[in-house]
Scaffold this motif. Sequence first.
Motif, mmCIF file in Angstrom:
data_model
loop_
_atom_site.group_PDB
_atom_site.id
_atom_site.type_symbol
_atom_site.label_atom_id
_atom_site.label_comp_id
_atom_site.label_asym_id
_atom_site.label_seq_id
_atom_site.Cartn_x
_atom_site.Cartn_y
_atom_site.Cartn_z
ATOM 1 N N GLY A 37 0.818 -1.215 0.000
ATOM 2 C CA GLY A 37 0.000 0.000 0.000
ATOM 3 C C GLY A 37 0.845 1.254 0.000
ATOM 4 O O GLY A 37 0.500 2.258 -0.650
ATOM 5 N N GLY A 41 0.814 4.163 -2.850
ATOM 6 C CA GLY A 41 0.295 5.451 -2.402
ATOM 7 C C GLY A 41 -0.999 5.399 -1.624
ATOM 8 O O GLY A 41 -1.687 6.426 -1.501
ATOM 9 N N ASP A 42 -1.384 4.246 -1.096
ATOM 10 C CA ASP A 42 -2.608 4.139 -0.285
ATOM 11 C C ASP A 42 -2.320 3.232 0.903
ATOM 12 O O ASP A 42 -2.664 2.046 0.909
ATOM 13 N N THR A 44 -3.556 3.277 3.905
ATOM 14 C CA THR A 44 -4.733 2.867 4.674
ATOM 15 C C THR A 44 -5.354 1.597 4.107
ATOM 16 O O THR A 44 -5.619 0.639 4.838
ATOM 17 N N GLN A 45 -5.574 1.591 2.775
ATOM 18 C CA GLN A 45 -6.140 0.395 2.160
ATOM 19 C C GLN A 45 -5.190 -0.794 2.259
ATOM 20 O O GLN A 45 -5.624 -1.933 2.416
ATOM 21 N N ILE A 83 -6.306 -2.002 -4.407
ATOM 22 C CA ILE A 83 -6.057 -0.557 -4.436
ATOM 23 C C ILE A 83 -6.219 -0.001 -5.842
ATOM 24 O O ILE A 83 -6.895 1.016 -6.057
ATOM 25 N N GLY A 86 -9.803 -0.102 -7.057
ATOM 26 C CA GLY A 86 -10.755 0.618 -6.216
ATOM 27 C C GLY A 86 -11.781 -0.276 -5.558
ATOM 28 O O GLY A 86 -12.720 0.196 -4.930
#
Length: 266
Positions: A37, A41-42, A44-45, A83, A86
């Motif tokens: 993640g 760039g994510d 949290t996910q 991620i 989506g």
Amino acid sequence: MLIKALLVAAWAGICAWDQYGPHLGFRKPLLAGVVTGLILGDLTQGLIIGATLELMWLGVNNVGSYVPPDVISGSVVGVAIGILSGGGVATGVAVAIPVSLLVQQLDMLCKTISISLVHKADKIAETGDFDKIDKLQYIGAFLIFLSRALPTFIAVFLGASVIDSIMAAIPASVMTGLTVASKAIPAVGIAMLLTMMLKKNMWMFLILGFTLTTYLNLPTLALALIGACFAGIYDLIMTNKKKEGHVEPAAVGADSNENIEGGWDL
């Protein structure tokens, strides 16, 4: 996208090394997912999907020679696809399962190839050229890295549908053979464990565990706690025996010295 796919693939290969190397926990779905993640760039996910896969695969471990579904590639690809698409947790879990099963077969193939490296190392050892044996170690490490990095790159860069296409393209006879082998390997692993457990006085603990599980229907946690207690008691008994064995010669030596000194006094 190419750079991110390469970084994620490299991370999957590093996690595979951790499984056979320093055991820092990178191979666990939670840590593998968090770093994936972070790369995409994510964070949290990555944390959410990784934690979900950690709970799902909490009891999946290598026992003896048993090769379980590969949670490393499954976690990394599941988090990446979750991620990038989506779709979040649902997509991540849906993708992680077929990927882990596919790479399980690749891992078995990789280990089969590695056996030839071991036999080659035995022949080289007879010549005394140990530098060549070191090179074989690097080849084996590269195979382990590639077995996770390559399918991860394909899945992340081309999409999860490629994994399904690969699974569908494998002949049914090959999949049947690999399935039969994967069921036979656990028996070999258990047999290897039994050869160690049945030595000396260890057989009594095996019978105790079997009895508690079969006739008292104790859960795994209760059985593990009882086993830990018996292991502690066994260790205390063996430690005390070793201490007594060291004390007795000293006591005998002390008595002899006293007798000699007593004789000199006379």
